[in-house]
Write an enzyme that holds these catalytic residues in place. Structure first.
Site, PDB file in Angstrom:
ATOM      1  N   GLY A 128       0.855  -1.179   0.000  1.00  9.60           N
ATOM      2  CA  GLY A 128       0.000   0.000   0.000  1.00  9.60           C
ATOM      3  C   GLY A 128       0.890   1.228   0.000  1.00  9.60           C
ATOM      4  O   GLY A 128       1.765   1.375   0.865  1.00  9.60           O
ATOM      5  N   ASP A 130      -1.402   4.513  -6.434  1.00  8.02           N
ATOM      6  CA  ASP A 130       0.017   4.462  -6.090  1.00  8.02           C
ATOM      7  C   ASP A 130       0.772   5.653  -6.656  1.00  8.02           C
ATOM      8  O   ASP A 130       1.831   6.000  -6.142  1.00  8.02           O
ATOM      9  CB  ASP A 130       0.632   3.161  -6.599  1.00  8.02           C
ATOM     10  CG  ASP A 130       0.224   1.985  -5.739  1.00  8.02           C
ATOM     11  OD1 ASP A 130       1.028   1.576  -4.891  1.00  8.02           O
ATOM     12  OD2 ASP A 130      -0.910   1.495  -5.891  1.00  8.02           O
ATOM     13  N   ASN A 147      -2.444   2.376 -10.393  1.00 10.91           N
ATOM     14  CA  ASN A 147      -2.968   1.636  -9.238  1.00 10.91           C
ATOM     15  C   ASN A 147      -2.859   0.140  -9.540  1.00 10.91           C
ATOM     16  O   ASN A 147      -2.403  -0.264 -10.613  1.00 10.91           O
ATOM     17  CB  ASN A 147      -4.412   2.042  -8.947  1.00 10.91           C
ATOM     18  CG  ASN A 147      -4.888   1.547  -7.585  1.00 10.91           C
ATOM     19  OD1 ASN A 147      -4.193   1.721  -6.577  1.00 10.91           O
ATOM     20  ND2 ASN A 147      -6.049   0.936  -7.528  1.00 10.91           N
ATOM     21  N   LYS A 148      -3.270  -0.670  -8.592  1.00  9.50           N
ATOM     22  CA  LYS A 148      -3.146  -2.124  -8.722  1.00  9.50           C
ATOM     23  C   LYS A 148      -3.692  -2.618 -10.060  1.00  9.50           C
ATOM     24  O   LYS A 148      -4.710  -2.142 -10.539  1.00  9.50           O
ATOM     25  CB  LYS A 148      -3.882  -2.798  -7.562  1.00  9.50           C
ATOM     26  CG  LYS A 148      -3.804  -4.305  -7.537  1.00  9.50           C
ATOM     27  CD  LYS A 148      -2.366  -4.823  -7.584  1.00  9.50           C
ATOM     28  CE  LYS A 148      -1.503  -4.244  -6.480  1.00  9.50           C
ATOM     29  NZ  LYS A 148      -0.081  -4.622  -6.638  1.00  9.50           N
TER      30      LYS A 148
END
Length: 353
Positions: A49, A242, A252-253
């Site tokens: 994270g 992120d 992001n993921k």
């Protein structure tokens, strides 16, 4: 975030964190005595994270400073050199998440701002700055919750991806912050949780957090999202980030981009929740964001067992980039930012040198 656990903290000269690879079946505390231990924890996703690894990296810098101060015997240049080495080591572990390099840069610059310090002074300043980064992140997450809760309709059904809750931050979360705030206000809310292959952060971590808070949820596999959107079961999507760059593109993921495309096709609002430390206006657009490639084994193996035939090589980009034109709004601690994003992101983001 439930008071039953913390994500990362400083205790007795060590950095302590929950090994998130083992949740929800086991809660194990990892104690890092050296900066190399923190780097390993970040690289292997014992802690993950973007905001959380920024906090961990800041404390990793404190470990390096304390160790160097003990060995330096009055040589301040030596401690600064050790901090620069520690920063380079930590920054290299997860290149996509900008909070990591932001935190190490902030700590180093704060240490270098001292006037004629002793090694002890430098170490103390570094630790104080790490504590400040942790406290500020928690405050920013609560502010994101206050700003974002208004975007969730009454009796809202929210879809989220990966884990952007307390485990991904200093506490309370980013994407889960508006959800938590709504729940605390007594508003009925239901969360659809993408399991998030291949590391299963949604199934293992987000679902676990929501259960701690007694927030209703439905776990779905990643490829079910379109089905539930078409049925009208999803009111909005809220994800973390992120890195958010100057034009509003969002890293992001992996799988976030697919959700954004689906949300646009079904006219569902797609929100990104992130603290200002995630904004990186030094990059003009998402094409410039470095995308971390992780091990093929994390795709072909699950909990130590092979799930693909021997010899299969899997691609494993850990992140993707969602274009700004698919983002309805960005929720930060400063408020909700709507398109066009560029000017507002410049004003909201941290100063980077």
């Amino acid at each position: 975030m439930s008071s039953a656990f913390r994500t990362v903290w400083w205790e007795a000269g060590q950095v302590c964190l929950i090994d998130q690879r083992l949740l929800p079946n086991e809660t194990r505390i990892v104690r890092c005595a050296a900066v190399e231990d923190v780097a390993y924890a970040i690289r292997t996703m014992q802690i993950r994270g973007a905001p959380a690894i920024g906090c961990a990296a800041a404390y990793g810098m404190a470990l390096a400073a304390c160790s160097a101060a003990h060995d330096a015997v009055g040589d301040v240049a030596r401690i600064y050199a050790r901090l620069a080495e520690a920063k380079a080591l930590l920054d290299a572990q997860r290149p996509t998440a900008v909070n990591l390099s932001w935190a190490t840069r902030r700590v180093l610059e704060r240490a270098q701002s001292l006037n004629d310090p002793s090694p002890h002074d430098v170490a103390q300043r570094v630790l104080e700055e790490a504590h400040a980064i942790l406290a500020e992140d928690l405050a920013m997450c609560h502010a994101i919750g206050r700003h974002g809760v208004a975007l969730i309709p009454p009796r809202g059904h929210v879809l989220t991806h990966c884990n952007a809750g307390g485990l991904a931050t200093a506490g309370y979360g980013t994407a889960l912050a508006p959800v938590r705030t709504a729940h605390e206000q007594g508003r009925p809310i239901h969360v659809y949780v993408d399991e998030t292959r291949p590391f299963l952060q949604g199934a293992r971590l987000t679902a676990w957090e929501l259960i701690q808070e007694r927030i209703p949820l439905t776990l779905i596999t990643d490829n079910m999202a379109g089905y539930f959107m078409k049925r009208g079961d999803i009111d909005c999507v809220i994800v973390g980030a992120d890195r958010i760059v100057a034009n509003g593109d969002v890293a992001n993921k992996i799988g976030t981009y697919s959700l954004a495309v689906l949300a646009r096709a079904h006219r569902i609002p797609f929100y990104v929740a992130a603290p200002s430390s995630t904004i990186d206006c030094s990059l003009p657009n998402g094409d410039a964001i470095p995308i971390e490639e992780r091990s093929s084994d994390e795709v072909t193996m699950l909990f130590g067992r092979r799930i693909a035939p021997e010899g299969v090589i899997a691609a494993h980009p850990a992140f993707d980039v969602t274009p700004a034109d698919l983002v309805t709004a960005i929720i930060t601690e400063c408020g909700v930012i709507y398109p066009p994003f560029a000017g507002a992101l410049q004003r909201s983001g941290p100063k980077r040198h």
